[in-house]
Design an enzyme around this catalytic site. Sequence first.
Site, PDB file in Angstrom:
ATOM      1  CB  ALA A  64      -0.930  -0.069   1.028  1.00 13.95           C
ATOM      2  N   GLY A 106       0.109  -5.357   0.823  1.00 12.21           N
ATOM      3  CA  GLY A 106      -1.045  -5.104   0.068  1.00 12.21           C
ATOM      4  C   GLY A 106      -0.821  -5.951  -1.323  1.00 12.21           C
ATOM      5  CD  GLU A 109      -2.682  -7.621   3.046  1.00  9.62           C
ATOM      6  OE1 GLU A 109      -3.304  -7.812   4.180  1.00  9.62           O
ATOM      7  OE2 GLU A 109      -2.480  -6.801   2.555  1.00  9.62           O
ATOM      8  CD  GLU A 129       1.419  -5.929   5.706  1.00  7.74           C
ATOM      9  OE1 GLU A 129       0.575  -5.619   4.655  1.00  7.74           O
ATOM     10  OE2 GLU A 129       2.250  -6.695   6.165  1.00  7.74           O
TER      11      GLU A 129
END
Length: 255
Positions: A64, A106, A109, A129
Amino acid sequence: MSDVVRTERRGSYWLITIDHPPANTISGAVIEGLSDAFSAAAADTQARVAILTGAGTRFFAAGADIREFPRGEGETPVEKGQALTLAMEALPIVTIAAVNGIAFGGGCELAMACDVRIAASSASFGQPEIKLGLIPGWGGTQRLPRLIGRAQAMPLLLGGDPIDAATALKLGLVSEVVEGDALLDSAVALAERYAERAPLAVAATKRAVADGMDRPLRDALDVERREMNALFATEDAREGISAFLEKRAPSWTGR
């Protein structure tokens, strides 16, 4: 469709490419572009597969966009990212992640939300993260243990360190590793194979797996039975059985 997400319709599949230099970070614009791209692919009645990859050779998606993270209380990107991954899983068509490089946070993911994952030998995966004082927010804490088991997932989630493509294959995070220059061709070969399958049966398979995998076996078999019985009433099932008996290739209509 988007400045940061490129789409190309090729025969029976869509190629969706994250193109957000320098590292294909997943900004709000990328999320919106991916949402629009996958929605368009699903609405295309002639499309059977969507391939997701990243532009270039270094990055699939490096996570992200931290610049868009809130500095305190307020709206976060979690809801939009989770909505995207759930929408990807719910698509009636097959989704393939062709992981061409780094897939962190992300990016990892997004790959996990696809039905099938193949990787270039130079690819790497990680959920870093925890090193930012955060946790994965787009399904990493939930999909990773489901895909590779809790015993294998917890060290990755708690340590935040990356793994290479060979390790991802060993753990079962990806189903195939190929050389980088063969990645897209391999993904296309898979797409063409899946495109030959009955579309209603593909969609039913995805629903049965998604709805049944976290239920007790007896309840999960109820899910499977409902999907199977519904397919018996379709034209495609009758065509498939007839084609098998007549020793010819089936012609699917999606009805």
